[in-house]
Design a protein around this motif. Structure first.
Motif, short mmCIF file in Angstrom:
data_model
loop_
_atom_site.label_atom_id
_atom_site.label_comp_id
_atom_site.label_asym_id
_atom_site.label_seq_id
_atom_site.Cartn_x
_atom_site.Cartn_y
_atom_site.Cartn_z
N HIS A 16 -31.08 63.55 73.30
CA HIS A 16 -31.69 62.58 74.22
C HIS A 16 -30.85 61.32 74.19
CE1 HIS A 16 -33.48 61.49 70.32
NE2 HIS A 16 -33.49 60.25 70.80
N ILE A 17 -30.63 60.77 75.35
CA ILE A 17 -29.90 59.51 75.45
C ILE A 17 -30.63 58.58 76.40
CG2 ILE A 17 -27.64 60.52 74.93
CD1 ILE A 17 -26.99 60.20 77.94
N VAL A 18 -30.39 57.30 76.23
CA VAL A 18 -30.87 56.30 77.17
C VAL A 18 -29.63 55.68 77.78
CG1 VAL A 18 -32.14 54.15 77.43
CG2 VAL A 18 -32.98 55.91 75.86
N GLY A 19 -29.51 55.85 79.09
CA GLY A 19 -28.34 55.34 79.79
C GLY A 19 -28.38 53.82 79.91
N ALA A 20 -27.26 53.27 80.34
CA ALA A 20 -27.17 51.83 80.54
C ALA A 20 -28.20 51.36 81.57
CB ALA A 20 -25.76 51.45 80.97
N ASP A 21 -28.66 52.27 82.45
CA ASP A 21 -29.67 51.92 83.45
C ASP A 21 -31.10 52.04 82.91
OD1 ASP A 21 -29.96 54.65 83.23
OD2 ASP A 21 -29.64 55.08 85.35
N GLN A 22 -31.22 52.27 81.59
CA GLN A 22 -32.50 52.37 80.88
C GLN A 22 -33.26 53.67 81.15
OE1 GLN A 22 -33.48 49.90 78.60
NE2 GLN A 22 -31.43 49.20 78.99
N HIS A 23 -32.66 54.64 81.82
CA HIS A 23 -33.32 55.92 82.05
C HIS A 23 -33.02 56.87 80.89
CE1 HIS A 23 -33.58 54.56 86.28
NE2 HIS A 23 -34.74 55.18 86.17
N LYS A 24 -34.06 57.59 80.47
CA LYS A 24 -33.90 58.56 79.38
C LYS A 24 -33.56 59.92 79.98
CE LYS A 24 -36.14 60.51 75.34
NZ LYS A 24 -37.31 60.53 74.47
N MET A 25 -32.54 60.55 79.41
CA MET A 25 -32.17 61.89 79.79
C MET A 25 -32.22 62.75 78.54
SD MET A 25 -30.47 59.74 82.18
CE MET A 25 -29.37 59.03 81.07
N GLU A 26 -32.49 64.03 78.72
CA GLU A 26 -32.53 64.93 77.57
C GLU A 26 -32.10 66.32 77.99
OE1 GLU A 26 -37.34 65.70 77.73
OE2 GLU A 26 -36.53 64.29 76.28
N GLY A 27 -31.70 67.08 77.00
CA GLY A 27 -31.28 68.44 77.24
C GLY A 27 -31.03 69.13 75.92
N GLY A 28 -30.45 70.28 75.98
CA GLY A 28 -30.17 71.01 74.75
C GLY A 28 -29.38 72.27 75.02
N TYR A 29 -28.95 72.87 73.95
CA TYR A 29 -28.21 74.13 74.04
C TYR A 29 -28.23 74.79 72.65
CZ TYR A 29 -24.24 71.55 72.01
OH TYR A 29 -23.43 70.81 71.19
N SER A 30 -27.76 76.02 72.63
CA SER A 30 -27.70 76.80 71.38
C SER A 30 -26.26 77.15 71.04
CB SER A 30 -28.50 78.10 71.53
OG SER A 30 -29.85 77.80 71.81
N PHE A 31 -26.00 77.38 69.76
CA PHE A 31 -24.70 77.85 69.32
C PHE A 31 -24.89 78.62 68.02
CE2 PHE A 31 -25.14 73.66 67.42
CZ PHE A 31 -24.66 73.80 66.13
N LYS A 32 -23.83 79.33 67.60
CA LYS A 32 -23.88 80.14 66.38
C LYS A 32 -22.77 79.69 65.43
CE LYS A 32 -25.78 84.24 68.45
NZ LYS A 32 -26.00 85.64 68.24
N VAL A 33 -23.07 79.81 64.13
CA VAL A 33 -22.07 79.57 63.11
C VAL A 33 -21.83 80.90 62.40
CG1 VAL A 33 -21.56 78.33 60.96
CG2 VAL A 33 -22.75 77.15 62.82
N LYS A 34 -20.56 81.26 62.27
CA LYS A 34 -20.23 82.55 61.62
C LYS A 34 -19.94 82.36 60.15
CE LYS A 34 -15.49 82.22 63.25
NZ LYS A 34 -14.42 82.85 63.92
#
Length: 126
Positions: A108-126
């Protein structure tokens, strides 16, 4: 007024607010989404625009471990986040290399315009 002028005015009004409301997007990450990597000690997330570091962060959860069926999600703690000099990259420094397994990262981040954005993803460690 001609139909052309009316259509042009309507199109201008429709386009301009969209440009003003553009939000930062995740443009690259390491590890990348759905990647399989060797035991990382650092994660990086680069966004399309600068963001406010004190109000931004990540959650990292191990969702699967080799050889352990029905592994309960395990939050990873003890990491530090920092803003890179470009103002667009979040650097997550882990206390030790991640062990083999499956991971979900939510940001999650808050941009310089004060709007909050969020997201995500997955990854694997071998």
């Amino acid at each position: 007024m001609s139909r052309f002028l009316i259509a042009a005015a309507a199109l201008s009004l429709a386009i301009l607010p969209g440009a003003a409301l553009a939000h930062s997007k995740l443009v690259s990450s390491s590890p990348a989404a759905n990647a399989t990597v060797a035991k990382p000690t650092k994660l990086t997330l680069t966004f399309s625009e600068k963001f406010l570091a004190p109000m931004s962060g990540v959650e990292l959860v191990m969702t699967g471990m080799p050889g352990m069926a029905n592994h309960a999600p395990m939050p990873i703690k003890g990491f530090k986040t920092a803003l890179a000099p470009d103002g667009k990259t979040m650097v997550v420094t882990l206390p030790r290399a991640l062990p083999a397994g499956d991971y979900d990262l939510k940001w999650h981040i808050v941009g310089a315009d004060q709007h909050k954005m969020e997201g995500g993803y997955s990854f694997k460690v071998k």
